[in-house]
Enzyme design. Structure first.
Site, mmCIF file in Angstrom:
data_model
loop_
_atom_site.group_PDB
_atom_site.id
_atom_site.type_symbol
_atom_site.label_atom_id
_atom_site.label_comp_id
_atom_site.label_asym_id
_atom_site.label_seq_id
_atom_site.Cartn_x
_atom_site.Cartn_y
_atom_site.Cartn_z
ATOM 1 N N TYR A 32 56.351 39.095 35.510
ATOM 2 C CA TYR A 32 55.598 37.854 35.673
ATOM 3 C C TYR A 32 55.032 37.769 37.091
ATOM 4 O O TYR A 32 53.839 37.503 37.286
ATOM 5 C CB TYR A 32 56.493 36.646 35.377
ATOM 6 N N SER B 2 51.743 31.878 41.858
ATOM 7 C CA SER B 2 53.136 31.461 41.721
ATOM 8 C C SER B 2 53.938 31.836 42.953
ATOM 9 O O SER B 2 53.672 32.851 43.603
ATOM 10 C CB SER B 2 53.755 32.142 40.493
#
Length: 322
Positions: free
Chosen positions: A139, A114
């Protein structure tokens, strides 16, 4: 779903894994699945990647040639309230993927990282050669952990791994917790939209079809050691083992207010806006340098944001019969 459709169209056999959890609308997941299940070369297995015994059986029985790992607990904001689910899915689950690939001699593992790994970085555009040691959400930390774990397996067991740092993927059939879906739904329902950081945000919005092109091209080119790696001056973007990590984005950041204008134009309604401060764990801007992926696979995004937004709104109206 989009990746599976491309693989099936070119003749690959695909086994799809999902636990169909209720993080968002399960019906949307089932309707995506229904687009794949009629295909003779597609099989679905309901399974959680965090289920260690189930994953061991899966890899032993299937003997996959290649693995594309796109399963994760996603979303920055949800990680503030339910961090344990990120460790279970993104760390323990990824360990099960790595172990399965190792023991069944998978030829290549491609996995979704990501843009969140860039965390507090402010030098634009983000480059794979920059340090990513300052995550600002759990995350992001789990995605950085995935890259570190993959490198370890590439080093210890010679497992070829490639991580793709996704930059704000959007498009038809997308997640309901993403801005495009939330904004479109609210505007069509006559509700105001929440605009964070008072609209002073930039995102490298990347259309799903472009992402899929990059994923499949990456899968087809197996990771290998980088001959330019220098252990005396280690570069975060290089390694002397079969490990690669690439940005995959639109290479063209768009201001949030311009993105909202594209939605308004596609919907045909002006949005009422609630301007809000930057949320914890969020970053004001993302911008992908995609030169490395282009050189490796020929990846080049082709979908302008206005076109992509229009295609999403068209799908949204059709899916919800509006």
């Amino acid at each position: 779903m989009h990746t599976s459709q491309v693989l099936l169209a070119r003749g690959d056999q695909v086994v799809g894994i999902d636990n169909l959890n209720d993080y968002y609308d399960v019906q949307l997941k089932l309707d995506r699945l229904a687009r794949l299940t009629p295909h003779a070369n597609f099989r679905f297995i309901k399974l959680d990647v965090a289920d260690r015994e189930g994953m061991e059986r899966l890899f032993a029985e299937e003997k996959f040639d290649r693995v594309i790992h796109l399963a994760a607990q996603a979303g920055v904001r949800y990680s503030l309230v339910n961090p344990h689910s990120y460790v279970e899915s993104n760390v323990a689950g990824f360990m099960n993927i790595l172990e399965g690939c190792r023991h069944s001699k998978v030829q290549h593992l491609v996995y979704a990282s990501s843009s969140s790994v860039y965390g507090g970085n402010t030098r634009m555009p983000f480059s794979e050669h920059d340090s990513v040691d300052h995550p600002v959400s759990i995350y992001a930390a789990t995605k950085k952990a995935n890259e570190l774990m993959a490198h370890t397996y590439s080093h210890l067991f010679g497992l070829p791994t490639t991580g793709l740092r996704f930059f704000t993927v959007y498009g038809p059939w997308g997640r309901p917790d993403m801005a495009l879906f939330l904004f479109t739904k609210a505007i069509l329902e006559g509700r105001p939209i929440d605009v964070f950081n008072h609209g002073k945000m930039k995102r490298d919005f990347t259309f799903v079809d472009d992402i899929v092109q990059g994923v499949v091209r990456t899968m087809d080119r197996v990771a290998e050691p980088d001959p330019a790696y220098n252990a005396d001056l280690p570069d975060p973007g290089r390694s002397n083992v079969p490990f690669r990590v690439f940005n995959i984005g639109n290479n063209n950041p768009v201001e949030l207010m311009s993105f909202i204008e594209a939605i308004e134009d596609a919907v045909g309604v002006k949005a009422e806006k609630n301007f809000m401060p930057l949320q914890d764990g969020d970053v004001p801007a993302t911008y992908a340098n995609t030169d490395e992926l282009n050189a490796w696979t020929g990846f080049k995004p082709e979908t302008p944001v206005r076109e992509g937004v229009g295609r999403f709104v068209e799908w949204y109206r059709s899916y919800y019969k509006l």
